[in-house]
Scaffold this motif. Structure first.
Motif, PDB file in Angstrom:
ATOM      1  N   GLN A 198      14.442  45.767 -23.346  1.00  0.00           N
ATOM      2  CA  GLN A 198      15.410  46.710 -23.904  1.00  0.00           C
ATOM      3  C   GLN A 198      16.016  47.583 -22.815  1.00  0.00           C
ATOM      4  OE1 GLN A 198      12.317  47.979 -26.845  1.00  0.00           O
ATOM      5  NE2 GLN A 198      14.057  48.052 -28.257  1.00  0.00           N
ATOM      6  N   GLN A 199      15.191  47.984 -21.846  1.00  0.00           N
ATOM      7  CA  GLN A 199      15.683  48.861 -20.777  1.00  0.00           C
ATOM      8  C   GLN A 199      16.679  48.141 -19.873  1.00  0.00           C
ATOM      9  OE1 GLN A 199      15.131  52.115 -20.638  1.00  0.00           O
ATOM     10  NE2 GLN A 199      13.942  51.882 -22.526  1.00  0.00           N
ATOM     11  N   ILE A 200      16.373  46.893 -19.503  1.00  0.00           N
ATOM     12  CA  ILE A 200      17.298  46.171 -18.619  1.00  0.00           C
ATOM     13  C   ILE A 200      18.590  45.871 -19.366  1.00  0.00           C
ATOM     14  CG2 ILE A 200      16.555  43.791 -19.088  1.00  0.00           C
ATOM     15  CD1 ILE A 200      17.376  45.236 -15.642  1.00  0.00           C
ATOM     16  N   ALA A 201      18.513  45.598 -20.670  1.00  0.00           N
ATOM     17  CA  ALA A 201      19.725  45.365 -21.453  1.00  0.00           C
ATOM     18  C   ALA A 201      20.565  46.634 -21.535  1.00  0.00           C
ATOM     19  CB  ALA A 201      19.368  44.871 -22.845  1.00  0.00           C
ATOM     20  N   ALA A 202      19.915  47.790 -21.711  1.00  0.00           N
ATOM     21  CA  ALA A 202      20.654  49.054 -21.787  1.00  0.00           C
ATOM     22  C   ALA A 202      21.369  49.346 -20.470  1.00  0.00           C
ATOM     23  CB  ALA A 202      19.695  50.191 -22.140  1.00  0.00           C
ATOM     24  N   ARG A 203      20.690  49.101 -19.350  1.00  0.00           N
ATOM     25  CA  ARG A 203      21.326  49.329 -18.052  1.00  0.00           C
ATOM     26  C   ARG A 203      22.451  48.329 -17.821  1.00  0.00           C
ATOM     27  NH1 ARG A 203      16.506  49.881 -13.742  1.00  0.00           N
ATOM     28  NH2 ARG A 203      18.229  50.598 -12.414  1.00  0.00           N
ATOM     29  N   GLY A 204      22.251  47.102 -18.279  1.00  0.00           N
ATOM     30  CA  GLY A 204      23.299  46.094 -18.180  1.00  0.00           C
ATOM     31  C   GLY A 204      24.520  46.452 -19.011  1.00  0.00           C
ATOM     32  N   LEU A 205      24.313  46.971 -20.216  1.00  0.00           N
ATOM     33  CA  LEU A 205      25.422  47.389 -21.061  1.00  0.00           C
ATOM     34  C   LEU A 205      26.291  48.427 -20.360  1.00  0.00           C
ATOM     35  CD1 LEU A 205      23.749  47.663 -24.588  1.00  0.00           C
ATOM     36  CD2 LEU A 205      25.843  46.413 -24.085  1.00  0.00           C
ATOM     37  N   GLN A 206      25.638  49.388 -19.749  1.00  0.00           N
ATOM     38  CA  GLN A 206      26.374  50.449 -19.062  1.00  0.00           C
ATOM     39  C   GLN A 206      27.141  49.888 -17.865  1.00  0.00           C
ATOM     40  OE1 GLN A 206      23.903  53.637 -17.591  1.00  0.00           O
ATOM     41  NE2 GLN A 206      25.632  54.951 -17.126  1.00  0.00           N
ATOM     42  N   TYR A 207      26.471  49.063 -17.065  1.00  0.00           N
ATOM     43  CA  TYR A 207      27.117  48.524 -15.866  1.00  0.00           C
ATOM     44  C   TYR A 207      28.298  47.623 -16.229  1.00  0.00           C
ATOM     45  CZ  TYR A 207      28.020  45.807 -11.680  1.00  0.00           C
ATOM     46  OH  TYR A 207      28.646  45.206 -10.625  1.00  0.00           O
ATOM     47  N   LEU A 208      28.099  46.704 -17.161  1.00  0.00           N
ATOM     48  CA  LEU A 208      29.155  45.743 -17.495  1.00  0.00           C
ATOM     49  C   LEU A 208      30.340  46.423 -18.167  1.00  0.00           C
ATOM     50  CD1 LEU A 208      26.866  42.824 -18.698  1.00  0.00           C
ATOM     51  CD2 LEU A 208      28.312  42.813 -16.657  1.00  0.00           C
ATOM     52  N   SER A 209      30.078  47.415 -19.013  1.00  0.00           N
ATOM     53  CA  SER A 209      31.176  48.156 -19.638  1.00  0.00           C
ATOM     54  C   SER A 209      32.050  48.811 -18.575  1.00  0.00           C
ATOM     55  CB  SER A 209      30.631  49.211 -20.596  1.00  0.00           C
ATOM     56  OG  SER A 209      29.934  48.611 -21.669  1.00  0.00           O
ATOM     57  N   ALA A 297      25.297  37.985 -14.281  1.00  0.00           N
ATOM     58  CA  ALA A 297      23.898  38.387 -14.477  1.00  0.00           C
ATOM     59  C   ALA A 297      23.273  38.780 -13.136  1.00  0.00           C
ATOM     60  CB  ALA A 297      23.117  37.260 -15.135  1.00  0.00           C
ATOM     61  N   TYR A 298      23.514  37.963 -12.108  1.00  0.00           N
ATOM     62  CA  TYR A 298      22.980  38.286 -10.779  1.00  0.00           C
ATOM     63  C   TYR A 298      23.695  39.505 -10.187  1.00  0.00           C
ATOM     64  CZ  TYR A 298      20.011  34.168 -10.451  1.00  0.00           C
ATOM     65  OH  TYR A 298      19.011  33.242 -10.642  1.00  0.00           O
ATOM     66  N   GLN A 299      25.006  39.585 -10.374  1.00  0.00           N
ATOM     67  CA  GLN A 299      25.761  40.730  -9.883  1.00  0.00           C
ATOM     68  C   GLN A 299      25.211  42.024 -10.499  1.00  0.00           C
ATOM     69  OE1 GLN A 299      28.322  41.141  -7.776  1.00  0.00           O
ATOM     70  NE2 GLN A 299      28.907  43.229  -8.305  1.00  0.00           N
ATOM     71  N   THR A 300      24.951  42.001 -11.796  1.00  0.00           N
ATOM     72  CA  THR A 300      24.440  43.178 -12.490  1.00  0.00           C
ATOM     73  C   THR A 300      23.040  43.534 -12.010  1.00  0.00           C
ATOM     74  OG1 THR A 300      25.753  42.562 -14.434  1.00  0.00           O
ATOM     75  CG2 THR A 300      23.996  44.170 -14.758  1.00  0.00           C
ATOM     76  N   GLN A 307      16.539  46.814  -4.973  1.00  0.00           N
ATOM     77  CA  GLN A 307      15.372  46.523  -4.146  1.00  0.00           C
ATOM     78  C   GLN A 307      14.901  45.087  -4.270  1.00  0.00           C
ATOM     79  OE1 GLN A 307      15.378  48.107  -7.000  1.00  0.00           O
ATOM     80  NE2 GLN A 307      13.580  47.565  -8.223  1.00  0.00           N
ATOM     81  N   GLU A 308      15.481  44.310  -5.170  1.00  0.00           N
ATOM     82  CA  GLU A 308      14.950  42.981  -5.483  1.00  0.00           C
ATOM     83  C   GLU A 308      15.511  41.842  -4.623  1.00  0.00           C
ATOM     84  OE1 GLU A 308      12.488  42.302  -7.131  1.00  0.00           O
ATOM     85  OE2 GLU A 308      12.158  43.985  -8.500  1.00  0.00           O
ATOM     86  N   ASN A 309      16.424  42.109  -3.708  1.00  0.00           N
ATOM     87  CA  ASN A 309      17.006  41.042  -2.882  1.00  0.00           C
ATOM     88  C   ASN A 309      17.511  39.904  -3.779  1.00  0.00           C
ATOM     89  OD1 ASN A 309      17.810  39.669  -0.603  1.00  0.00           O
ATOM     90  ND2 ASN A 309      15.842  39.840   0.433  1.00  0.00           N
ATOM     91  N   VAL A 310      18.370  40.286  -4.718  1.00  0.00           N
ATOM     92  CA  VAL A 310      18.794  39.382  -5.784  1.00  0.00           C
ATOM     93  C   VAL A 310      19.583  38.193  -5.259  1.00  0.00           C
ATOM     94  CG1 VAL A 310      20.306  39.209  -7.802  1.00  0.00           C
ATOM     95  CG2 VAL A 310      18.683  41.099  -7.602  1.00  0.00           C
ATOM     96  N   TRP A 311      20.415  38.387  -4.232  1.00  0.00           N
ATOM     97  CA  TRP A 311      21.234  37.272  -3.758  1.00  0.00           C
ATOM     98  C   TRP A 311      20.402  36.221  -3.038  1.00  0.00           C
ATOM     99  CZ3 TRP A 311      25.114  36.805  -6.551  1.00  0.00           C
ATOM    100  CH2 TRP A 311      25.827  37.906  -7.010  1.00  0.00           C
TER     101      TRP A 311
END
Length: 682
Positions: A198-209, A297-300, A307-311
């Motif tokens: 739920q937390q990652i989805a909430a942060r994703g909602l804010q970022y993508l909006s 998804a990776y961009q977000t 800190q996760e070195n996503v790329w």
């Protein structure tokens, strides 16, 4: 008795500009009655269609009312029933993607015919019912039965319409956090493990909006954990379904598993804009939603968890699958012609899910991050609640950037395969005197791709010098080398902006081998390891050293060689499982151990883990971990395997346990067992 069918009463309203027969899709179930514009009529189903006769239609609005009945099944139907053997509960959910809504109700079942849906659902009063919109009203309609009416949806395609019903429980949520539903037998586990979703989805909602300059497009956003869902997730507008096993892990999760979960959540969330708000006109452009959802998804995640070195993870998880396919004659373009809806499922695969996001990463580098973002904002604004094609997106990119992209789109989207990039360079004294790049198609065609890359001149005594290079033809001699020091090696794809095979030249390969252990940046080190591997074997990319070793030992070497190396690998894996510095590594080595073990001593070690005599420090084995150990013992004919199998069935009588036991027994190396499973399959 579990529900075997569902009955429905439907009204379809549509407008006609010209009078001609209309085909309504209905591919399964029974048609009980129908009326068109108030007049009863008999409809005949042919090839999955109901033909509405021209003489009964009128210009402007038409209304057809239909009563029907459709099947519900445990598998193979778009209305699926799940029986929870843990508490004898029943759940029913829909899954219409890509073209199965017409197996659940009559409709215009194609993505470019969007409509507004209103659902009324009658179900046991103890059930929770979920759909695309919020509940509008609830009424008691009979003994222990309740009718729930949902608000009308905004315009969506039929495959995005959804329902789920059963004794779901709702996790507590705070303001701005999406609701999460889970079956009641898993509620306590979900309380402990799923709040991060739920937390990652909430942060994703804010970022993508913010990123899209477009608020969340639907009236609410729920997530529903569905046991045994055929896909990792399904992005129904306002109500995403997630495979339960992808959130509530069946095995002890490593950190990488948790990141995969976050990517899944953000992938499905991105679809609310790319796929639901703006939908591809036809499945030829499936990649428009899937490629963008994966890339974003990776961009977000890279933004909300820097800190996760996503790329680095993007390179490791996304591109190898695409590279493997793109190096074979059977590869396809990202854009795939789909002549009929029945062929739509064939478009899903690594080219759409892995190559497309990698190519989009390259396009963001070509245009620059801000112009890329502004182009997406324009595209979403102009096509909101409608449909679009690849050309519409290209035009948005061109209008914002001023860059001609027709050739770029033609080569990367409509041509198959990929380039191999070769580098040649030389020095005079301490300075670089010549640097040239050339490309060729790995499949041997004359194709030439437009490429933009970040080339790195690497040194032993200071940071690399990075240069952007744009290659628009077959080769390029890089200008402006004046004053550049002679490097120890050159790598043409720093930061992984370009897509293709980037081999190290002989000088650079020697330099990398000498210097690799001293490179602190794990992403750069990973890219260089990948290039070295390509130099050794260009037909595949290694996903895991352990799984690659296991495959080699079990399939490709002689029994004599295997008998020499397997005990050494078992010993190494057992030692690392017990003594690695962190839990993630211990989990990786545990999985490697169960996959490679075959000696009596090794099988005894697996038995000790099941009995509790041997434990992985800091890791609690979950049900599927234990069943994987049992499966390994059965597969290798351990003398105690059958009794261990029987004991584990008694230990884990859950619904999942019964499924795992069925799968495990298939591993027994006995002809009668194999025949039994073959007959079950038939």
């Amino acid at each position: 008795m579990p529900a075997a069918t569902a009955s429905g009463d439907e009204e379809v309203r549509f407008n006609l500009k010209a009078l001609e027969p209309v085909l309504l899709d209905f591919r399964d179930g029974q048609l009980l009655s129908a009326s068109l514009n108030g007049t009863a009529l008999t409809l005949k189903r042919e090839n999955g269609h109901l033909e509405l006769p021209r003489e009964k239609l009128r210009a402007g609005e038409n209304r057809i009312r239909i009563r029907f009945e459709v099947p519900i099944a445990a598998a193979g139907k778009p209305l699926t029933r799940f029986d929870d053997h843990d508490d004898s509960s029943e759940y029913i959910y829909s899954l219409f993607v890509p073209m199965d809504a017409s197996m659940a109700f009559p409709c215009f079942d194609q993505p470019d015919l969007k409509g507004r849906f209103t659902l009324e659902l009658t179900a046991p009063e103890t059930w929770t019912v979920i759909s695309n919109t919020s509940v509008e009203s609830v009424a008691t309609v009979g003994p222990e039965q309740r009718r729930t009416r949902f608000a009308e949806t905004l315009p969506i395609s039929t495959y995005l319409f959804a329902l789920a019903a059963g004794p779901f429980r709702k996790l507590l949520t705070s303001s701005g956090t999406p609701v999460l539903y889970v079956r009641k037998s898993k509620f306590e586990r979900a309380q402990a493990e799923a709040s991060e979703v739920q937390q990652i989805a909430a942060r994703g909602l804010q970022y993508l909006s913010n990123f899209f300059a477009q608020p969340f497009p639907f009236t609410k956003y729920d997530m529903v954990l569905i046991p045994g869902l055929a896909y990792g997730g399904m992005e129904h507008a306002g109500a995403t379904f997630l495979r339960e096993e992808s959130v509530l892990f069946r095995t002890a999760p490593a950190h990488s598993d948790l990141l995969n979960r976050d990517i899944l959540v953000l992938h499905e969330l991105t679809h609310q804009w790319f796929g639901d708000l703006v939908t591809m006109r036809w499945f030829d452009d499936l990649w428009l939603k899937e490629g963008f959802a994966q890339y974003m998804a990776y961009q977000t995640l890279a933004t909300v968890r820097p800190q996760e070195n996503v790329w680095k993870r993007f390179y490791e998880s996304i591109q190898p699958d695409a590279y493997v396919i793109d190096s074979t004659k059977g590869t396809t373009p990202i854009y795939q012609e789909i002549p009929n809806l029945e062929d739509a499922k064939s478009a899903y695969g690594a080219i759409v899910y892995s190559k497309a996001p990698a190519v989009l990463k390259q396009l963001a580098f070509v245009l620059g991050a801000e112009k890329f973002r502004q182009s997406l904002q324009l595209y979403l604004k102009e096509h909101a609640f409608g449909n679009a094609e690849w050309n519409d997106l290209v035009h948005a990119f061109q209008r914002v950037s001023g860059e001609p992209l027709d050739n770029w789109g033609e080569m990367w989207i409509r041509h198959r395969g990929m380039p191999q990039m070769d580098v040649s360079w030389s020095c005079e004294g301490d300075h670089l005197s010549e640097l040239s790049l050339s490309q060729h198609d790995v499949l041997g065609s004359a194709d030439v791709w437009p490429l933009a890359m970040q080339l790195g001149l690497n040194y032993t005594n200071h940071d690399p010098v990075l240069m952007r290079v744009d290659l628009k033809g077959k080769s390029l001699r890089v200008p402006d080398l004046q004053g550049k020091e002679c490097p120890s090696f050159i790598f043409a794809n720093e930061e992984d902006y370009a897509y293709g095979r980037f081999l190290l030249d002989p000088q650079s390969r020697e330099g990398v081998i000498r210097q690799l252990v001293e490179i602190k940046d794990t992403f750069r080190r990973t890219l260089l390891w990948g290039s070295l591997w390509d130099s050794v074997r260009t037909s595949t990319l290694v996903r895991s050293l352990l799984s690659h070793s296991a495959t080699t030992l079990h399939r490709y070497v002689s029994p004599v060689t295997r008998s020499q190396y397997v005990p050494r690998f078992e010993t190494l894996a057992a030692d690392r499982m017990l003594h690695s510095a962190n839990a993630d590594l211990r989990i990786v080595w545990f999985r490697g151990l169960e996959g490679i073990t075959e000696t009596p001593q090794g099988l005894s070690r697996l038995n000790e883990m099941l009995s509790g005599q041997l434990a992985v420090p800091g890791v609690e084995l979950r049900a599927l971990d234990r069943w994987n150990l049992v499966t390994a013992l059965l597969a290798h004919g351990d003398s105690e395997a059958v009794s261990i199998f029987t004991a584990e069935k008694q230990r884990d009588p859950s619904g999942d346990g019964q499924k795992y036991a069925y799968v495990a027994e298939a591993a027994r190396p006995e002809a009668a067992i194999k025949l039994q499973y073959f007959q079950d399959f038939l």
